[in-house]
Design an enzyme around this catalytic site. Structure first.
Site, PDB file in Angstrom:
ATOM      1  N   LYS A  43      -7.118   0.062  72.379  1.00  0.00           N
ATOM      2  CA  LYS A  43      -6.936  -0.498  73.719  1.00  0.00           C
ATOM      3  C   LYS A  43      -6.222   0.412  74.709  1.00  0.00           C
ATOM      4  O   LYS A  43      -5.790  -0.021  75.772  1.00  0.00           O
ATOM      5  CB  LYS A  43      -6.206  -1.864  73.699  1.00  0.00           C
ATOM      6  N   HIS A 104      -7.874   6.391  65.983  1.00  0.00           N
ATOM      7  CA  HIS A 104      -6.704   5.560  66.316  1.00  0.00           C
ATOM      8  C   HIS A 104      -5.537   5.893  65.381  1.00  0.00           C
ATOM      9  O   HIS A 104      -4.505   5.237  65.434  1.00  0.00           O
ATOM     10  CB  HIS A 104      -7.022   4.073  66.096  1.00  0.00           C
TER      11      HIS A 104
HETATM   12  P1  A3P Z   1      -8.270  -4.118  79.642  1.00  0.00           P
HETATM   13  O1  A3P Z   1      -8.463  -5.055  78.496  1.00  0.00           O
HETATM   14  O2  A3P Z   1      -6.858  -4.092  80.148  1.00  0.00           O
HETATM   15  O3  A3P Z   1      -9.256  -4.366  80.737  1.00  0.00           O
HETATM   16  P2  A3P Z   1     -10.341   0.831  74.363  1.00  0.00           P
HETATM   17  O4  A3P Z   1     -11.564   1.467  74.921  1.00  0.00           O
HETATM   18  O5  A3P Z   1      -9.391   1.818  73.776  1.00  0.00           O
HETATM   19  O6  A3P Z   1     -10.677  -0.299  73.483  1.00  0.00           O
HETATM   20  O7  A3P Z   1      -9.537   0.232  75.611  1.00  0.00           O
HETATM   21  C1  A3P Z   1     -10.052  -0.831  76.343  1.00  0.00           C
HETATM   22  C2  A3P Z   1      -9.319  -0.961  77.652  1.00  0.00           C
HETATM   23  O8  A3P Z   1      -9.714   0.110  78.530  1.00  0.00           O
HETATM   24  C3  A3P Z   1      -9.683  -2.252  78.374  1.00  0.00           C
HETATM   25  O9  A3P Z   1      -8.530  -2.642  79.106  1.00  0.00           O
HETATM   26  C4  A3P Z   1     -10.799  -1.775  79.280  1.00  0.00           C
HETATM   27  O10 A3P Z   1     -11.088  -2.618  80.363  1.00  0.00           O
HETATM   28  C5  A3P Z   1     -10.250  -0.442  79.737  1.00  0.00           C
HETATM   29  N1  A3P Z   1     -11.301   0.429  80.270  1.00  0.00           N
HETATM   30  C6  A3P Z   1     -12.499   0.691  79.741  1.00  0.00           C
HETATM   31  N2  A3P Z   1     -13.204   1.508  80.527  1.00  0.00           N
HETATM   32  C7  A3P Z   1     -12.419   1.768  81.586  1.00  0.00           C
HETATM   33  C8  A3P Z   1     -12.606   2.556  82.771  1.00  0.00           C
HETATM   34  N3  A3P Z   1     -13.730   3.214  82.978  1.00  0.00           N
HETATM   35  N4  A3P Z   1     -11.587   2.624  83.642  1.00  0.00           N
HETATM   36  C9  A3P Z   1     -10.448   1.938  83.424  1.00  0.00           C
HETATM   37  N5  A3P Z   1     -10.212   1.176  82.340  1.00  0.00           N
HETATM   38  C10 A3P Z   1     -11.199   1.093  81.429  1.00  0.00           C
END
Ligand code: A3P
Length: 288
Positions: A43, A104
């Site tokens: 995340k 991770h």
């Molecule tokens: P939120 O749940 O706060 O929206 P991961 O990819 O490591 O699983 O992380 C997911 C998080 O990154 C999510 O956060 C997601 O919305 C955010 N995210 C994914 N793509 C993004 C982008 N292009 N710009 C900003 N945040 C992004």
């Protein structure tokens, strides 16, 4: 929850995508010095950075095509290093360079050869309050993870290492020991969000990839939250809606109680207060 998770060396992982056999096989994984690794706790924005890195690598490949044979990773392997079956590392030996992978894991759980070969690692970190918020929603949206009746229950698990891939604070503290290595570049979710052009430019420079202004703009546009969300059905299937949730800074303010704020502030101070990564996260700005 016992059916969904297993513990390996004291850390929880999801049974559907990880296994002890794969972790054991990973120990003898042979890296190549031109591998590119994205390290980020769940995340922290790993899908976002994966999009940026694969675009940059593709740009660089187009410019330097030298007829090297091999297969393309994207078609063959899920890029998350520790996810998949134990035979994946054998298959990965057939991939052409540069191979791109995401992890991770904490540095001590990564194969030794990655550090021996000075593989370039882009370390992605995110402010712990937004990260926990994102993790909570993700857990409730994804069937392979335990779901939570309340945010309070999740918060307790998050603070006591009872979430997959373990404690984020330990993660930060352990990676902090590598933050000064020349093959490691650290970037925060928040700085990239604030200025994606500069962020992408710095990443390209770290990887030794030269990009024109036009290419840079294209990478930034393709990796914007709006573009990625719009394409998510195509790129991530049904998971897309869960993955590209809000993409914002400070959403934690909708969930944290005063008491939870205090507990997290204390943990942050205890594990990474005053450290290089701690400072880079600008906790005072993003978590107060
Ligand atoms: P939120 O749940 O706060 O929206 P991961 O990819 O490591 O699983 O992380 C997911 C998080 O990154 C999510 O956060 C997601 O919305 C955010 N995210 C994914 N793509 C993004 C982008 N292009 N710009 C900003 N945040 C992004």
């Amino acid at each position: 929850r016992d059916e969904l998770l297993f513990s390996y060396n004291g850390t929880l992982y999801p049974v559907t995508i990880c296994s002890p056999e794969t972790f054991r096989a990973l120990e003898s994984f042979e890296s190549r010095s031109d591998d590119v690794i994205l390290a980020g706790y769940p995340k922290s924005g790993t899908n976002w950075l994966s999009q940026i890195l694969t675009d940059l690598i593709n740009i660089s490949e187009k410019k330097t095509q030298d007829g090297e044979s091999g297969v393309n990773d994207e078609e063959l392997e899920f890029p998350y290093l520790e996810v998949g079956d134990a035979k994946k590392y054998e298959r990965m030996t057939k991939l052409r360079s540069p191979r791109f992978m995401v992890t991770h894991l904490c540095p001590e759980n990564l194969p030794k050869s990655i550090f021996k070969n000075k593989v370039k690692i882009l370390l992605l970190i995110r402010n712990p309050k937004d990260l926990a918020t994102s993790f909570y929603h993700f857990s409730n949206g994804l069937s392979i993870l335990p779901s939570y009746e309340t945010w309070d229950d999740f918060f307790t698990d998050f603070m006591t290492k009872k979430v997959v891939w373990g404690s984020y604070f330990e993660y930060l503290s352990k990676w902090n020991n590598y933050a000064d290595e020349e093959n490691v570049m650290t970037i925060t979710y928040e700085e990239l969000k604030e200025n994606p052009v500069v962020g992408v430019k710095n990443i390209a420079a770290f990887l030794g990839i030269s990009v024109t202004e036009e290419e840079l703009q294209l990478v930034v546009e393709r990796s914007s939250f709006q573009s990625m969300k719009k394409n998510s059905q195509k790129t991530h299937g049904a998971l897309g809606n869960v993955l590209f949730r809000k993409g914002a800074v400070s959403d934690w303010k909708n969930l944290f109680s005063e008491d939870q704020n205090e507990k997290m502030d204390k943990a942050f101070e205890e594990y990474v207060g005053g450290t290089k990564l701690g400072k880079k996260l600008k906790y005072e700005v993003y978590c107060k």
